[in-house]
Design a protein around this motif. Structure first.
Motif, PDB file in Angstrom:
ATOM      1  N   ASP A 263      53.233  22.454  28.522  1.00  0.00           N
ATOM      2  CA  ASP A 263      54.289  23.138  29.276  1.00  0.00           C
ATOM      3  C   ASP A 263      54.814  22.257  30.405  1.00  0.00           C
ATOM      4  N   PHE A 264      53.906  21.527  31.052  1.00  0.00           N
ATOM      5  CA  PHE A 264      54.334  20.621  32.125  1.00  0.00           C
ATOM      6  C   PHE A 264      55.234  19.527  31.572  1.00  0.00           C
ATOM      7  N   ILE A 265      54.829  18.917  30.461  1.00  0.00           N
ATOM      8  CA  ILE A 265      55.624  17.841  29.865  1.00  0.00           C
ATOM      9  C   ILE A 265      56.985  18.369  29.432  1.00  0.00           C
ATOM     10  N   GLN A 269      60.444  16.995  30.985  1.00  0.00           N
ATOM     11  CA  GLN A 269      61.459  16.426  30.103  1.00  0.00           C
ATOM     12  C   GLN A 269      62.788  17.156  30.255  1.00  0.00           C
ATOM     13  N   ALA A 270      62.705  18.474  30.272  1.00  0.00           N
ATOM     14  CA  ALA A 270      63.933  19.267  30.363  1.00  0.00           C
ATOM     15  C   ALA A 270      64.666  19.011  31.671  1.00  0.00           C
ATOM     16  N   ILE A 271      63.918  18.974  32.771  1.00  0.00           N
ATOM     17  CA  ILE A 271      64.542  18.727  34.074  1.00  0.00           C
ATOM     18  C   ILE A 271      65.179  17.343  34.114  1.00  0.00           C
ATOM     19  N   SER A 272      64.424  16.335  33.662  1.00  0.00           N
ATOM     20  CA  SER A 272      64.924  14.956  33.722  1.00  0.00           C
ATOM     21  C   SER A 272      66.155  14.782  32.848  1.00  0.00           C
ATOM     22  N   ARG A 273      66.093  15.291  31.614  1.00  0.00           N
ATOM     23  CA  ARG A 273      67.208  15.093  30.694  1.00  0.00           C
ATOM     24  C   ARG A 273      68.440  15.900  31.123  1.00  0.00           C
ATOM     25  N   SER A 274      68.219  17.066  31.732  1.00  0.00           N
ATOM     26  CA  SER A 274      69.370  17.839  32.205  1.00  0.00           C
ATOM     27  C   SER A 274      70.074  17.127  33.348  1.00  0.00           C
ATOM     28  N   ARG A 275      69.306  16.421  34.172  1.00  0.00           N
ATOM     29  CA  ARG A 275      69.915  15.688  35.276  1.00  0.00           C
ATOM     30  C   ARG A 275      70.612  14.424  34.794  1.00  0.00           C
ATOM     31  N   LEU A 276      70.138  13.858  33.692  1.00  0.00           N
ATOM     32  CA  LEU A 276      70.790  12.674  33.137  1.00  0.00           C
ATOM     33  C   LEU A 276      71.978  13.025  32.245  1.00  0.00           C
ATOM     34  N   ALA A 277      72.005  14.258  31.732  1.00  0.00           N
ATOM     35  CA  ALA A 277      73.015  14.648  30.743  1.00  0.00           C
ATOM     36  C   ALA A 277      74.457  14.374  31.184  1.00  0.00           C
ATOM     37  N   PRO A 278      74.823  14.653  32.444  1.00  0.00           N
ATOM     38  CA  PRO A 278      76.231  14.439  32.822  1.00  0.00           C
ATOM     39  C   PRO A 278      76.689  12.980  32.753  1.00  0.00           C
ATOM     40  N   VAL A 279      75.737  12.041  32.901  1.00  0.00           N
ATOM     41  CA  VAL A 279      76.143  10.630  32.936  1.00  0.00           C
ATOM     42  C   VAL A 279      75.852   9.894  31.629  1.00  0.00           C
TER      43      VAL A 279
END
Length: 409
Positions: A263-265, A269-279
């Motif tokens: 669950d932590f991973i 992953q979800a937080i990191s990829r969502s923050r990278l998604a716009p760029v």
């Protein structure tokens, strides 16, 4: 010593000072010129290190040099014991006592019985024959050979970090991110963060941990010694990027037999990829349509360069540019060592793409100092709360730097 426009490679003595100066409940006494420790104290304050080891210098004069006198050292030790009551006093010769052959180990042995409550530990390598990285290595090895006590494994899984030292840029932020990830992924806490956030007691208890995380190659001899004595497995690696951090955690899982908190991973992953998604579309456009702007050049500690390069090329599809390391003993075919003349020419010729190097080099070239990944630094770092380069948060931080660098260009 030849002429240098920039700071030359620091001596082994400086590597020792940066490694030992951050240990609580200890004092570091240098048998040498009075200005050395003053400069070292100011350097530590610049990096955000405060109220740790007590730093002293004895001062020496012509008589001490000519006659080999050591009374100043004896008196300094007595004053330090009385004033600070440290658990350990590290005794370091500066270049002159090292050259004339002052026997610091013999002095420690002679004086030890006078101070049974304090360990007097001599430290070698005060001369000019070794450089910074070897000094760090020898200091870390001295600590694990001299201080850990026989102890059982901690009831709950724990770890040590080996190689978090004040000579590395963002060393505190990177160590904090590793601690956060280990807690979230395995529920593990550190016994010792050697040496950026540690005490003598922490080092004494290192044998109780379940794994040693070596985050720079200079720490591997220390980890080997701990494995021989306590059978503690170790990993030599730095976690960079989203996928890279997960691979790093998988290695730890294999060594320890622990289960990763899925669950932590998943959340990280979800937080990191969502923050990278716009760029991400913009990164893909740069790589596809402007490949000359997607070149990543790096200069610094070889383990940092290798890790950031792997993240940029594997996960954001950047291309490898001119990459170099700052230690002649660590150069290789893929990441060679560059002399001052070589790296200054590379930086001066840089036109497009991403360039990350020391703060000193970037300032000289008039480039963006937010792209700094190594020392020498030119700014004050008063707190340890800056974003890291390693781990999940480090991946977002690096991508943020790169996309803004592209916009500003």
């Amino acid at each position: 010593m030849g002429l240098h426009r920039f700071k030359p490679i620091p001596s082994g003595r400086m590597g020792i000072l940066w490694t030992l100066s951050t240990i609580r409940d200890a004092a570091l006494v240098e048998f040498g010129c009075m200005g050395h420790m003053l400069y070292n104290g100011v350097t530590l304050q610049h990096t955000g290190v405060h109220d740790v080891s007590k730093l002293y210098s004895t001062h020496i004069d012509e008589t001490d040099i000519a006659l080999g006198g050591t009374n100043r050292l004896n008196k300094t030790i007595a004053n330090v014991v009385k004033r600070d009551k440290p658990r350990v006093i590290f005794l370091l010769p500066s270049s002159i006592p090292e050259v004339i052959g002052t026997d610091i180990p013999a002095i420690c042995e002679e004086l030890q019985h006078e101070y049974p409550e304090v360990d007097l530990l001599p430290v070698g390598y005060g001369g000019f024959d070794i450089i910074q990285h070897r000094g760090v290595q020898e200091a870390l090895l001295l600590l694990v050979k001299s201080l850990p006590i026989d102890t059982a494994r901690t009831p709950q899984p724990t770890f040590n970090i080996i190689g978090s030292c004040a000579d590395m840029f963002r060393f505190q932020a990177d160590a904090n991110e590793i601690i956060r990830i280990m807690k979230g992924a395995f529920g593990m806490n550190p016994v010792c963060v050697m040496t950026s956030d540690t005490s003598i007691e922490d080092i004494e208890n290192m044998g109780g941990s379940h794994i040693n995380l070596v985050i720079r190659r200079e720490g591997e001899p220390a980890a080997k010694h701990l494995k021989e004595r306590f059978a503690t497995p170790y990993i030599v690696d730095r976690p960079y990027g989203i996928d890279g951090t997960i691979r790093w955690l998988e290695k730890i899982k294999e060594m320890t037999g622990l289960t990763i908190d899925a669950d932590f991973i998943k959340e990280e992953q979800a937080i990191s990829r969502s923050r990278l998604a716009p760029v991400m579309p913009q990164f893909r456009h740069i790589v596809r349509s402007h490949p000359e702007e997607a070149i990543l050049s790096l200069g610094g500690h070889v383990d940092v360069v290798r890790g950031i390069l792997a993240f940029g090329c594997r996960e954001l599809f950047l291309s490898k540019g001119r990459c170099w390391c700052n230690c002649p003993d660590m150069g290789s075919e893929d990441i060679p060592y560059f002399s001052e003349e070589e790296w200054s020419r590379v930086i001066k010729e840089h036109k497009k793409g991403y360039l990350m190097a020391s703060g000193e080099a970037l300032e000289w070239a008039g480039l963006n100092r937010d792209m700094q990944i190594s020392n020498p630094d030119t700014k004050w770092r008063l707190h340890p709360y800056e974003p890291p380069f390693v781990g999940f948060r480090g991946a977002v931080h690096l991508a943020n730097l790169w996309i803004n660098e592209n916009i500003e260009d």
